[in-house]
Motif scaffolding. Structure first.
Motif, PDB file in Angstrom:
ATOM      1  N   TRP A  11      -6.992   4.220 -24.668  1.00  0.00           N
ATOM      2  CA  TRP A  11      -6.812   2.962 -23.919  1.00  0.00           C
ATOM      3  C   TRP A  11      -8.034   2.608 -23.081  1.00  0.00           C
ATOM      4  O   TRP A  11      -8.232   1.453 -22.728  1.00  0.00           O
ATOM      5  N   ALA A  12      -8.899   3.597 -22.774  1.00  0.00           N
ATOM      6  CA  ALA A  12     -10.042   3.336 -21.888  1.00  0.00           C
ATOM      7  C   ALA A  12     -11.318   2.989 -22.666  1.00  0.00           C
ATOM      8  O   ALA A  12     -12.392   2.924 -22.089  1.00  0.00           O
ATOM      9  N   ARG A  13     -11.182   2.760 -23.972  1.00  0.00           N
ATOM     10  CA  ARG A  13     -12.398   2.628 -24.800  1.00  0.00           C
ATOM     11  C   ARG A  13     -13.297   1.476 -24.358  1.00  0.00           C
ATOM     12  O   ARG A  13     -14.522   1.568 -24.467  1.00  0.00           O
ATOM     13  N   LEU A  51     -13.966   0.528 -21.472  1.00  0.00           N
ATOM     14  CA  LEU A  51     -14.677   0.865 -20.232  1.00  0.00           C
ATOM     15  C   LEU A  51     -15.609   2.056 -20.429  1.00  0.00           C
ATOM     16  O   LEU A  51     -16.586   2.222 -19.716  1.00  0.00           O
ATOM     17  N   CYS A  52     -15.277   2.929 -21.395  1.00  0.00           N
ATOM     18  CA  CYS A  52     -16.000   4.195 -21.537  1.00  0.00           C
ATOM     19  C   CYS A  52     -16.900   4.216 -22.772  1.00  0.00           C
ATOM     20  O   CYS A  52     -18.082   4.504 -22.676  1.00  0.00           O
ATOM     21  N   ALA A  53     -16.312   3.936 -23.911  1.00  0.00           N
ATOM     22  CA  ALA A  53     -17.043   3.896 -25.195  1.00  0.00           C
ATOM     23  C   ALA A  53     -17.688   5.230 -25.585  1.00  0.00           C
ATOM     24  O   ALA A  53     -18.674   5.256 -26.319  1.00  0.00           O
ATOM     25  N   GLY A  54     -17.193   6.327 -25.071  1.00  0.00           N
ATOM     26  CA  GLY A  54     -17.639   7.626 -25.608  1.00  0.00           C
ATOM     27  C   GLY A  54     -18.268   8.587 -24.612  1.00  0.00           C
ATOM     28  O   GLY A  54     -18.467   9.742 -24.929  1.00  0.00           O
ATOM     29  N   GLY A  55     -18.636   8.123 -23.437  1.00  0.00           N
ATOM     30  CA  GLY A  55     -19.176   9.041 -22.422  1.00  0.00           C
ATOM     31  C   GLY A  55     -20.656   9.335 -22.621  1.00  0.00           C
ATOM     32  O   GLY A  55     -21.281   8.906 -23.596  1.00  0.00           O
ATOM     33  N   CYS A  56     -21.196  10.127 -21.693  1.00  0.00           N
ATOM     34  CA  CYS A  56     -22.640  10.410 -21.659  1.00  0.00           C
ATOM     35  C   CYS A  56     -23.050  11.287 -22.850  1.00  0.00           C
ATOM     36  O   CYS A  56     -22.492  12.364 -23.067  1.00  0.00           O
ATOM     37  N   MET A  81     -14.039  15.876 -21.366  1.00  0.00           N
ATOM     38  CA  MET A  81     -14.105  15.134 -20.103  1.00  0.00           C
ATOM     39  C   MET A  81     -13.141  13.945 -20.083  1.00  0.00           C
ATOM     40  O   MET A  81     -13.116  13.176 -19.118  1.00  0.00           O
ATOM     41  N   CYS A  82     -12.390  13.765 -21.161  1.00  0.00           N
ATOM     42  CA  CYS A  82     -11.640  12.505 -21.301  1.00  0.00           C
ATOM     43  C   CYS A  82     -10.555  12.337 -20.248  1.00  0.00           C
ATOM     44  O   CYS A  82     -10.330  11.224 -19.763  1.00  0.00           O
ATOM     45  N   ASP A  83      -9.864  13.415 -19.875  1.00  0.00           N
ATOM     46  CA  ASP A  83      -8.813  13.250 -18.862  1.00  0.00           C
ATOM     47  C   ASP A  83      -9.422  12.775 -17.556  1.00  0.00           C
ATOM     48  O   ASP A  83      -8.873  11.906 -16.876  1.00  0.00           O
ATOM     49  N   ILE A 143     -12.277  11.122 -17.228  1.00  0.00           N
ATOM     50  CA  ILE A 143     -12.779   9.740 -17.403  1.00  0.00           C
ATOM     51  C   ILE A 143     -11.629   8.743 -17.274  1.00  0.00           C
ATOM     52  O   ILE A 143     -11.704   7.755 -16.546  1.00  0.00           O
ATOM     53  N   ARG A 144     -10.518   9.038 -17.969  1.00  0.00           N
ATOM     54  CA  ARG A 144      -9.394   8.098 -17.917  1.00  0.00           C
ATOM     55  C   ARG A 144      -8.780   8.048 -16.524  1.00  0.00           C
ATOM     56  O   ARG A 144      -8.390   6.987 -16.033  1.00  0.00           O
ATOM     57  N   GLY A 145      -8.714   9.223 -15.891  1.00  0.00           N
ATOM     58  CA  GLY A 145      -8.156   9.269 -14.526  1.00  0.00           C
ATOM     59  C   GLY A 145      -8.981   8.410 -13.581  1.00  0.00           C
ATOM     60  O   GLY A 145      -8.446   7.680 -12.744  1.00  0.00           O
TER      61      GLY A 145
HETATM   62  S1  SF4 Z   1     -12.133   8.676 -22.454  1.00  0.00           S
HETATM   63 FE1  SF4 Z   1     -12.672  10.018 -24.203  1.00  0.00          FE
HETATM   64  S2  SF4 Z   1     -11.505   9.198 -25.946  1.00  0.00           S
HETATM   65 FE2  SF4 Z   1     -11.526   7.624 -24.326  1.00  0.00          FE
HETATM   66  S3  SF4 Z   1     -13.245   6.278 -24.864  1.00  0.00           S
HETATM   67 FE3  SF4 Z   1     -13.996   7.840 -23.387  1.00  0.00          FE
HETATM   68  S4  SF4 Z   1     -14.797   9.521 -24.676  1.00  0.00           S
HETATM   69 FE4  SF4 Z   1     -13.534   8.221 -25.987  1.00  0.00          FE
END
Ligand code: SF4
Ligand code: SF4
Length: 468
Positions: A405-407, A409-414, A432-434, A436-438
């Motif tokens: 759901w956070a894609r 805003l995040c698009a994959g992280g560093c 790191m996804c939890d 990032i989403r948190g």
């Molecule tokens: S939080 Fe994780 S799964 Fe979601 S967009 Fe970022 S890297 Fe991808």
């Protein structure tokens, strides 16, 4: 007959007052506040893959029609946008170049991702002639862009004043010749504001970012001088006093904290903010070895600390005051204008780093990593190499990200964090996804509260920030 389905979204409740429900659009970062009736209707229908409005009871139909008008309910075949083809790096002109002006440092921070500033190998300084050519290359490779950014970085860039001065003057000259503008920024450890450096900073408008990790006991636990091993807090405070005296604009503060320090995040923020920085950003340290990997409990503590600052941000905003917490401001600004990320960052896509030998890397953190070397000043940028590296980075997370759901805003992280964790430390993708989403959830709730209560000037500030 059209069959409808809900676009991918997530529902959040916002703490009182109001207790609203927020609907966050996973593909376009849109944010709607929905009332209790609408929430109940969404929950009744959201799992259906094909809704024929003619079959829906009248009371629900009206609500669903309104959701269709808001493009939350769409024809079934449009539920998921088509997967975008990867960007072609060759078609994106250079816009930002990070100059590793000094691959050397007078500090030895315990958590340094750059191996004490040298990025592996012996400490070395960039030749001023090379710095000049790199700055001109940036301007002359920027295609139709009207504006470019030169970032002075290290190690400690102020160990090489000759090179950074050469680069800045050349970038300014080249920009003038080509009818463009240039912004220069510099990240420094704050211990090298000599009279020569101050004269240079007075002569050239440079956005400064000074690293400091909070009160003396926290800063000095990790940020120490090479050689003596003394803490740097006092030297940074003295440097900040010099800056205040000589420069009109304060620097930004940049804090890095290790997991055992995360329980003190709000206190650290207060301490650093009170030092007069333009704003303060707090980075959880990037784990460079297995010992630095945080536990799930430490990540919860980290999120809790960030959430406490976000709460205060909202309270202050209601009083018309802006709490200058960069992490939050960055995300709020994007939420405010609905800015969607379709790549994690600009690395390789208009953004590159150049090391002291004139070699290009995907980003500044990857300098010295052969695998991420993508050309050099003499032969130009290796666009095919960039495309390969980016594809490799995306592959292990593509599936998870496309369902997350956070894609937007995040698009994959560093890329650097992902590479170290997965390649060097053998972790599974997504570690790191939890967190990032948190973090995004905290930001979304804060933004919803802000919309309800903030001063218009704060919203205008966010809009302006989103423009860069
Ligand atoms: S939080 Fe994780 S799964 Fe979601 S967009 Fe970022 S890297 Fe991808
Ligand atoms: S100041 Fe920066 S480059 Fe120098 S040791 Fe610390 S983290 Fe590394």
């Amino acid at each position: 007959m059209t069959h409808y389905a809900f676009r991918d979204h997530r529902l959040f409740t916002v703490p009182d007052p109001g207790g609203d429900t927020l609907l966050f659009g996973a593909d376009d970062a849109s944010l709607f506040t929905v009332d209790e009736t609408t929430r109940a209707v969404i929950q009744r229908w959201r799992e259906r893959s094909a809704i024929d409005l003619a079959d829906v009871p009248e009371a629900d139909r009206e609500v669903l029609q309104a959701l269709r008008d808001a493009r939350l309910l769409v024809p079934q075949e449009h539920r998921r946008p088509p997967r975008r083809a990867p960007y072609d790096p060759a078609r994106i002109p250079l816009g930002t170049l990070v100059l590793e002006a000094a691959q050397a440092c007078n500090l030895r921070c315990t958590y340094c991702f750059a191996g004490g500033g040298s990025y592996g190998g012996a400490a070395r300084l960039m030749d001023p002639g090379l710095a000049r050519r790199a700055a001109r290359y940036l301007v002359e490779s920027s295609g139709e862009r009207q504006h470019v950014t030169l970032v002075l970085f290290g190690g400690e860039p102020l160990l090489n004043l000759a090179a950074i001065e050469a680069a800045v003057v050349e970038a300014e000259d080249a920009a003038r010749e080509h009818g463009k503008t240039v912004t220069v920024s510099m990240t420094t450890n704050g211990t090298r504001f000599t009279p020569e450096v101050l004269a240079f900073l007075r002569a050239h408008p440079i956005s400064l970012s000074v690293s400091i990790d909070g009160p003396p006991e926290l800063n000095d636990a990790n940020r120490r001088f090479a050689g003596s091993g003394r803490g740097t807090y006092e030297a940074i405070v003295a440097g900040l006093a010099e800056l205040r005296e000589h420069l009109p604009r304060p620097p930004a503060g940049r804090v890095t904290l290790t997991p055992e320090q995360w329980h003190l995040i709000p206190e650290v923020f207060d301490h650093v903010a009170a030092m007069g920085f333009l704003e303060v950003g707090i980075a959880p340290v990037s784990p460079m070895n297995a010992k630095m990997l945080p536990t799930p409990e430490q990540e919860r503590v980290l999120l809790d600390g960030f959430a406490r600052i976000a709460e205060r941000f909202v309270q202050k905003a209601a009083e018309g005051e802006l709490l200058r917490f960069s992490n939050l401001l960055d995300v709020l600004a994007r939420l405010h204008v609905g800015q969607v990320k379709d790549v994690a960052c600009g690395a390789g896509l208009g953004y590159l780093a150049i090391d002291s030998e004139g070699r290009f890397y995907l980003c500044h953190r990857m300098a010295g990593m052969d695998h991420f070397r993508v050309g050099d000043l003499e032969h130009g940028i290796d666009h095919a190499g960039i495309a390969e590296r980016l594809a490799e980075q995306a592959a292990p997370r593509q599936d998870a990200c496309s369902k997350c759901w956070a894609r937007s805003l995040c698009a994959g992280g560093c890329h650097h964090d992902n590479h170290i964790r997965e390649h060097d430390l053998g972790q599974n993708p997504g570690g790191m996804c939890d967190f990032i989403r948190g973090w995004f959830e905290i930001c979304i709730r804060a933004y919803a509260q802000l919309r309800r209560s903030a001063d218009e000037r704060i919203l205008a500030f966010l809009a302006q920030r989103a423009q860069g």
